[in-house]
Design a protein around this motif. Structure first.
Motif, short mmCIF file in Angstrom:
data_model
loop_
_atom_site.label_atom_id
_atom_site.label_comp_id
_atom_site.label_asym_id
_atom_site.label_seq_id
_atom_site.Cartn_x
_atom_site.Cartn_y
_atom_site.Cartn_z
N UNK A 1 0.84 -1.20 0.00
CA UNK A 1 0.00 0.00 0.00
C UNK A 1 0.87 1.25 0.00
N UNK A 2 1.95 1.23 0.76
CA UNK A 2 2.84 2.39 0.84
C UNK A 2 3.45 2.70 -0.52
N UNK A 3 3.94 1.65 -1.20
CA UNK A 3 4.55 1.85 -2.52
C UNK A 3 3.51 2.35 -3.53
N UNK A 4 2.33 1.73 -3.54
CA UNK A 4 1.30 2.12 -4.50
C UNK A 4 0.78 3.53 -4.21
N UNK A 5 0.68 3.88 -2.93
CA UNK A 5 0.21 5.22 -2.57
C UNK A 5 1.17 6.28 -3.07
N UNK A 6 2.47 6.00 -3.00
CA UNK A 6 3.44 6.98 -3.50
C UNK A 6 3.33 7.14 -5.01
N UNK B 1 -1.02 9.54 -3.19
CA UNK B 1 -1.91 9.55 -2.03
C UNK B 1 -1.06 9.50 -0.77
N UNK B 2 -1.19 10.50 0.08
CA UNK B 2 -0.43 10.53 1.32
C UNK B 2 -1.13 9.78 2.43
N UNK B 3 -0.51 8.70 2.91
CA UNK B 3 -1.10 7.90 3.98
C UNK B 3 -0.13 7.77 5.13
N UNK B 4 -0.65 7.80 6.35
CA UNK B 4 0.22 7.53 7.49
C UNK B 4 0.12 6.04 7.85
N UNK B 5 0.83 5.64 8.91
CA UNK B 5 0.92 4.22 9.25
C UNK B 5 -0.44 3.63 9.60
N UNK B 6 -1.28 4.36 10.32
CA UNK B 6 -2.58 3.82 10.72
C UNK B 6 -3.51 3.67 9.51
N UNK C 1 -2.48 3.13 6.35
CA UNK C 1 -1.98 1.99 5.59
C UNK C 1 -2.41 0.69 6.25
N UNK C 2 -2.33 0.64 7.58
CA UNK C 2 -2.72 -0.57 8.29
C UNK C 2 -4.20 -0.87 8.11
N UNK C 3 -5.04 0.17 8.07
CA UNK C 3 -6.48 -0.02 7.91
C UNK C 3 -6.79 -0.65 6.55
N UNK C 4 -6.13 -0.16 5.50
CA UNK C 4 -6.34 -0.73 4.17
C UNK C 4 -5.80 -2.15 4.11
N UNK C 5 -4.61 -2.37 4.66
CA UNK C 5 -4.02 -3.71 4.63
C UNK C 5 -4.89 -4.72 5.37
N UNK D 1 -4.49 -2.80 -3.67
CA UNK D 1 -4.40 -1.72 -4.64
C UNK D 1 -5.78 -1.23 -5.07
N UNK D 2 -6.73 -2.15 -5.16
CA UNK D 2 -8.08 -1.73 -5.54
C UNK D 2 -8.72 -0.88 -4.45
N UNK D 3 -8.56 -1.29 -3.21
CA UNK D 3 -9.11 -0.50 -2.11
C UNK D 3 -8.43 0.86 -2.00
N UNK D 4 -7.13 0.89 -2.26
CA UNK D 4 -6.41 2.16 -2.24
C UNK D 4 -6.97 3.12 -3.29
N UNK D 5 -7.33 2.62 -4.45
CA UNK D 5 -7.91 3.47 -5.48
C UNK D 5 -9.25 4.05 -5.02
#
Length: 332
Positions: free
Chosen positions: A192-197, A201-206, A208-212, A223-227
């Motif tokens: 998620x961190x790599x795809x967000x960059x 999309x700026x995400x913090x650790x919490x 990223x953890x929620x999406x994961x 990746x689909x949820x990140x979109x």
């Protein structure tokens, strides 16, 4: 007017470029699957030192874990061109013969869902993989003759979600078989961190953890949820910033709950618990109850519910576990 309709807009080109950027370009960039990455790296390095095509590779595992991406990486790191096809598209031996005869020396041929090839094509592939030749039958009946056709050396990369459906003679001709496993939460956070960059999309650790946590151990789903989080933020966010509440609201909007269950997963659980008192119930009956095909329930829903301990498979049918009752807020 027609040209305006069929020609991609510049924004479409940007989106296609982003799609490609989401896929890692090398084994070093690929997140997770540490053992498989090490095995593939050794295989590719040995082939490079001997100036030969790498051995044939079979990638087995559930959907969405990176089999297609690994095939692209094999071609990229070998410095070879890549040809892509799929098992359902190869329904006759002639289809495979045309594909194999057009390969250039050293080319990597990727066949997705290889277990769905026609049996006649599978049998032709045995000889092609082992001796780099195929036999073409000309004529019919007593006058039929076999003409051998030499092939350029190539590397076959096959991907399958159901390796048990592959005949043993085909499976044995692969020089290396990789079994891909589901990702753990920390690995998915890296994805998620790599795809967000890449998506900006700026995400913090919490966040990223929620999406994961809701991604079912699968990078494709992550990746689909990140979109969808990106889309929700663009429409509802303040200045494009992402909040944990925004991440949760976006995923709730698309019926993805706190542990990754979607609408169909919950429908199956509700039917199993409320309609059939926890089971056992047959797959076909359960599928009819939720309005889906049995194959969909078996291949899409069941693997995750069984893996997280919400469903059991018994000789008499499917059953709901105490964890499923607890998730639904019910007593067993």
């Amino acid at each position: 007017m027609v040209e305006d309709i069929v020609s991609p807009e510049p924004q479409d080109d940007v989106e296609l470029a982003v799609e490609g950027a989401l896929r890692p370009q090398s084994l070093a960039e690929f997140v997770g699957q540490h053992k498989v990455r090490g095995q593939l790296q050794l295989l590719l390095d040995a082939a490079r030192l001997q100036d030969r095509a790498p051995d044939h590779i079979l990638l087995a595992g559930p959907p969405g874990l990176g089999k297609t991406t690994l095939a692209m990486i094999v071609a990229h790191e070998s410095g070879r061109p890549l040809r892509m096809s799929s098992g359902p598209a190869i329904q006759h031996a002639g289809d495979l013969a045309a594909l194999l005869s057009s390969l250039t020396p050293g080319e990597v041929l990727f066949i997705d869902e290889i277990h769905r090839m026609a049996r006649s094509a599978e049998e032709m592939l045995y000889l092609a993989m082992e001796d780099f030749r195929i036999d073409i039958m000309v004529g019919k009946g007593a006058g039929a003759t076999s003409i051998p056709l030499e092939l350029a050396p190539f590397t076959l990369v096959g991907a399958t979600t159901r390796s048990g459906l592959l005949p043993n003679p085909l499976r044995d001709r692969f020089g290396f078989t990789a079994h891909l496993e589901y990702y753990d939460a920390s690995e998915l956070e890296h994805v998620v961190d790599r795809s967000a960059s890449v998506l900006g999309v700026g995400l913090d650790a919490t966040q990223r953890a929620e999406i994961a946590r809701r991604s079912r151990g699968t990078p494709r789903i992550a990746n689909r949820l990140l979109r969808r989080v990106r889309d929700w933020t663009l429409v509802n966010g303040s200045g494009g910033s992402v909040s944990l509440e925004g991440v949760q609201a976006a995923l709730d909007l698309y019926d993805v709950d706190a542990i990754g269950l979607d609408r169909l997963d919950r429908a199956v659980l509700h039917a199993l618990v409320h309609r059939f008192q926890g089971g056992p119930v047959g797959l076909s009956t359960l599928a009819v109850t939720v309005g889906e095909e049995p194959d969909t329930v078996e291949s899409v829903v069941e693997p995750y519910l069984v893996r997280i301990g919400f469903m059991g498979r018994t000789p008499r049918g499917r059953i709901a576990t105490p964890d499923a009752y607890a998730h639904l807020g019910l007593a067993t």
